[in-house]
Design a protein around this motif. Structure first.
Motif, PDB file in Angstrom:
ATOM      1  N   LEU A  33      39.515  34.675  42.629  1.00 11.74           N
ATOM      2  CA  LEU A  33      39.251  36.094  42.831  1.00 11.74           C
ATOM      3  C   LEU A  33      40.397  36.804  43.533  1.00 11.74           C
ATOM      4  O   LEU A  33      40.790  37.910  43.142  1.00 11.74           O
ATOM      5  CB  LEU A  33      37.953  36.273  43.629  1.00 11.74           C
ATOM      6  N   ASN A  34      40.949  36.196  44.572  1.00 10.07           N
ATOM      7  CA  ASN A  34      42.025  36.852  45.323  1.00 10.07           C
ATOM      8  C   ASN A  34      43.284  37.070  44.486  1.00 10.07           C
ATOM      9  O   ASN A  34      44.093  37.958  44.783  1.00 10.07           O
ATOM     10  CB  ASN A  34      42.375  36.028  46.565  1.00 10.07           C
ATOM     11  N   LYS A  35      43.465  36.252  43.443  1.00  6.64           N
ATOM     12  CA  LYS A  35      44.656  36.364  42.598  1.00  6.64           C
ATOM     13  C   LYS A  35      44.432  37.315  41.418  1.00  6.64           C
ATOM     14  O   LYS A  35      45.388  37.648  40.711  1.00  6.64           O
ATOM     15  CB  LYS A  35      45.048  34.986  42.073  1.00  6.64           C
ATOM     16  N   MET A  36      43.190  37.717  41.186  1.00  4.46           N
ATOM     17  CA  MET A  36      42.867  38.584  40.050  1.00  4.46           C
ATOM     18  C   MET A  36      42.996  40.047  40.432  1.00  4.46           C
ATOM     19  O   MET A  36      42.813  40.421  41.592  1.00  4.46           O
ATOM     20  CB  MET A  36      41.426  38.341  39.576  1.00  4.46           C
ATOM     21  N   THR A  63      41.257  43.849  39.843  1.00  4.20           N
ATOM     22  CA  THR A  63      39.850  44.255  39.716  1.00  4.20           C
ATOM     23  C   THR A  63      39.413  44.256  38.258  1.00  4.20           C
ATOM     24  O   THR A  63      38.308  43.809  37.931  1.00  4.20           O
ATOM     25  CB  THR A  63      39.651  45.661  40.315  1.00  4.20           C
ATOM     26  N   ALA A  64      40.276  44.731  37.364  1.00  2.12           N
ATOM     27  CA  ALA A  64      39.940  44.769  35.937  1.00  2.12           C
ATOM     28  C   ALA A  64      39.755  43.362  35.373  1.00  2.12           C
ATOM     29  O   ALA A  64      38.831  43.104  34.593  1.00  2.12           O
ATOM     30  CB  ALA A  64      41.020  45.508  35.162  1.00  2.12           C
ATOM     31  N   THR A  65      40.622  42.432  35.785  1.00  2.00           N
ATOM     32  CA  THR A  65      40.513  41.053  35.316  1.00  2.00           C
ATOM     33  C   THR A  65      39.231  40.403  35.832  1.00  2.00           C
ATOM     34  O   THR A  65      38.534  39.682  35.099  1.00  2.00           O
ATOM     35  CB  THR A  65      41.721  40.223  35.779  1.00  2.00           C
ATOM     36  N   ALA A  66      38.897  40.663  37.099  1.00  5.22           N
ATOM     37  CA  ALA A  66      37.667  40.118  37.673  1.00  5.22           C
ATOM     38  C   ALA A  66      36.440  40.633  36.925  1.00  5.22           C
ATOM     39  O   ALA A  66      35.490  39.887  36.672  1.00  5.22           O
ATOM     40  CB  ALA A  66      37.578  40.481  39.150  1.00  5.22           C
ATOM     41  N   GLN A  67      36.473  41.901  36.542  1.00  6.38           N
ATOM     42  CA  GLN A  67      35.341  42.473  35.815  1.00  6.38           C
ATOM     43  C   GLN A  67      35.212  41.850  34.429  1.00  6.38           C
ATOM     44  O   GLN A  67      34.097  41.519  33.989  1.00  6.38           O
ATOM     45  CB  GLN A  67      35.518  43.989  35.703  1.00  6.38           C
ATOM     46  N   LEU A 117      37.872  46.325  48.059  1.00  2.12           N
ATOM     47  CA  LEU A 117      36.571  46.914  47.761  1.00  2.12           C
ATOM     48  C   LEU A 117      36.270  46.888  46.271  1.00  2.12           C
ATOM     49  O   LEU A 117      35.121  46.711  45.867  1.00  2.12           O
ATOM     50  CB  LEU A 117      36.514  48.358  48.291  1.00  2.12           C
ATOM     51  N   GLY A 118      37.282  47.067  45.432  1.00  2.00           N
ATOM     52  CA  GLY A 118      37.060  47.001  43.993  1.00  2.00           C
ATOM     53  C   GLY A 118      36.596  45.620  43.564  1.00  2.00           C
ATOM     54  O   GLY A 118      35.657  45.482  42.769  1.00  2.00           O
ATOM     55  N   LYS A 119      37.239  44.583  44.099  1.00  2.00           N
ATOM     56  CA  LYS A 119      36.838  43.213  43.785  1.00  2.00           C
ATOM     57  C   LYS A 119      35.481  42.893  44.407  1.00  2.00           C
ATOM     58  O   LYS A 119      34.684  42.128  43.845  1.00  2.00           O
ATOM     59  CB  LYS A 119      37.880  42.228  44.285  1.00  2.00           C
ATOM     60  N   ALA A 120      35.218  43.464  45.588  1.00  2.00           N
ATOM     61  CA  ALA A 120      33.950  43.205  46.268  1.00  2.00           C
ATOM     62  C   ALA A 120      32.775  43.706  45.438  1.00  2.00           C
ATOM     63  O   ALA A 120      31.688  43.116  45.463  1.00  2.00           O
ATOM     64  CB  ALA A 120      33.947  43.875  47.637  1.00  2.00           C
ATOM     65  N   ALA A 121      32.972  44.793  44.699  1.00  2.00           N
ATOM     66  CA  ALA A 121      31.896  45.306  43.845  1.00  2.00           C
ATOM     67  C   ALA A 121      31.568  44.315  42.732  1.00  2.00           C
ATOM     68  O   ALA A 121      30.404  44.103  42.398  1.00  2.00           O
ATOM     69  CB  ALA A 121      32.302  46.653  43.253  1.00  2.00           C
ATOM     70  N   ILE A 122      32.591  43.683  42.151  1.00  2.00           N
ATOM     71  CA  ILE A 122      32.364  42.686  41.093  1.00  2.00           C
ATOM     72  C   ILE A 122      31.690  41.456  41.681  1.00  2.00           C
ATOM     73  O   ILE A 122      30.761  40.894  41.089  1.00  2.00           O
ATOM     74  CB  ILE A 122      33.692  42.291  40.424  1.00  2.00           C
ATOM     75  N   LEU A 123      32.144  41.023  42.850  1.00  2.00           N
ATOM     76  CA  LEU A 123      31.538  39.866  43.510  1.00  2.00           C
ATOM     77  C   LEU A 123      30.086  40.151  43.863  1.00  2.00           C
ATOM     78  O   LEU A 123      29.216  39.290  43.686  1.00  2.00           O
ATOM     79  CB  LEU A 123      32.327  39.519  44.779  1.00  2.00           C
ATOM     80  N   GLY A 124      29.811  41.353  44.347  1.00  2.00           N
ATOM     81  CA  GLY A 124      28.431  41.732  44.658  1.00  2.00           C
ATOM     82  C   GLY A 124      27.563  41.749  43.415  1.00  2.00           C
ATOM     83  O   GLY A 124      26.404  41.310  43.438  1.00  2.00           O
ATOM     84  N   ALA A 125      28.115  42.248  42.308  1.00  2.00           N
ATOM     85  CA  ALA A 125      27.371  42.255  41.045  1.00  2.00           C
ATOM     86  C   ALA A 125      27.031  40.829  40.613  1.00  2.00           C
ATOM     87  O   ALA A 125      25.924  40.555  40.130  1.00  2.00           O
ATOM     88  CB  ALA A 125      28.179  42.965  39.963  1.00  2.00           C
ATOM     89  N   LEU A 126      27.986  39.915  40.790  1.00  2.00           N
ATOM     90  CA  LEU A 126      27.749  38.516  40.434  1.00  2.00           C
ATOM     91  C   LEU A 126      26.648  37.909  41.297  1.00  2.00           C
ATOM     92  O   LEU A 126      25.770  37.193  40.790  1.00  2.00           O
ATOM     93  CB  LEU A 126      29.039  37.714  40.588  1.00  2.00           C
TER      94      LEU A 126
END
Length: 258
Positions: free
Chosen positions: A100-103, A105-109, A228-237
């Protein structure tokens, strides 16, 4: 005096910005999660349709409910490929956490959406075991329960951190019990696992919602907009997994078998 008033205005403005940002953040969390749920449902339904048939001329194997497995169904559910499909979502979750830290936000989504589609493939067998009406009914009940529990987690003033630690320990014990029951095939143990599983993931829904909210506030105060952008994807997961697991355990109670 004027300086204190100015500082108070700035603090109030900053608090208002964080509150507005929190609402947008939670909307993104639920939005991404909802798209993931749609992908999972669509993938599961489509794969199940390709895996079964009512035409004996297209059949590779016969099922107990009068339906037949196609060559696709035979490969998915009867060959060693079934173990790959079963454990692939688990491997993807661990990979997501590690990368996750290397991705971006778009890639994480995109990774999350790919995971949701893979989960649909893994769950497609429920359409072979349970009636479509009971699956839809269980999904509706799960949706109502999830909405209430998530709302509680978002609005409650109670600190749920201690409960989260207890629930995580319970989830580990539940996972061990499920592995043991693969070999024991005990109906009584399966009933207990399902009941405890519903309670654990109901509690985790409230806990994770509160944790997503608190995490946003902490990072927003530090101005960490990239995370925060990545945190939204992590929260969704996290909420997606709570929903899926609660649905699957409830299905053991409410599902009518074919």
């Amino acid at each position: 005096m004027a300086q204190y008033q100015t500082a108070g205005i700035r603090a109030g403005t900053r608090a208002g910005e964080i509150d507005q940002g929190l609402r947008a953040h939670m909307n993104k969390v639920y939005g991404v999660m909802s798209i993931g749920m749609l992908l999972t449902g669509a993938a599961a339904w489509a794969i199940a349709g390709l895996a079964t048939t009512n035409d004996p001329s297209l059949a590779v194997a016969q099922m107990g409910n009068g339906q037949y497995l196609t060559s696709i169904g035979s490969a998915l559910y009867l060959s060693p490929l079934k173990w790959v499909i079963m454990f692939a979502p688990l491997a993807m979750v661990f990979a997501f956490g590690a990368l996750l830290n290397k991705m971006s936000t778009a890639t994480a989504q995109l990774f999350f959406y790919g995971y949701a589609a893979m989960m649909g493939l893994s769950l497609s067998s429920i359409f072979l075991v349970f009636t479509g009406a009971s699956i839809a009914q269980t999904f509706l009940v799960t949706s109502i329960a999830f909405a209430g529990l998530s709302l509680y987690g978002y609005t409650t003033k109670r600190n749920l951190t201690g409960m989260g630690t207890f629930l995580m320990m319970g989830m580990i014990g539940l996972f061990v019990a499920m592995i043991v029951n693969i070999f024991l095939q005990s109906p009584a143990l399966m009933f207990a696992i399902s009941a405890i599983g519903v309670l654990i993931f109901a509690g985790l829904t409230a806990y994770d919602t509160q944790n997503i909210k608190n995490t946003y506030i902490q990072h927003a105060q530090m101005g960490d907009t990239e995370w925060l952008g990545k945190a939204a994807i992590l929260g969704a997961l996290q909420l997606y997994l709570d929903f899926i697991n609660m649905f699957m355990f409830l299905l053991q109670f409410m599902g009518n078998r074919e």
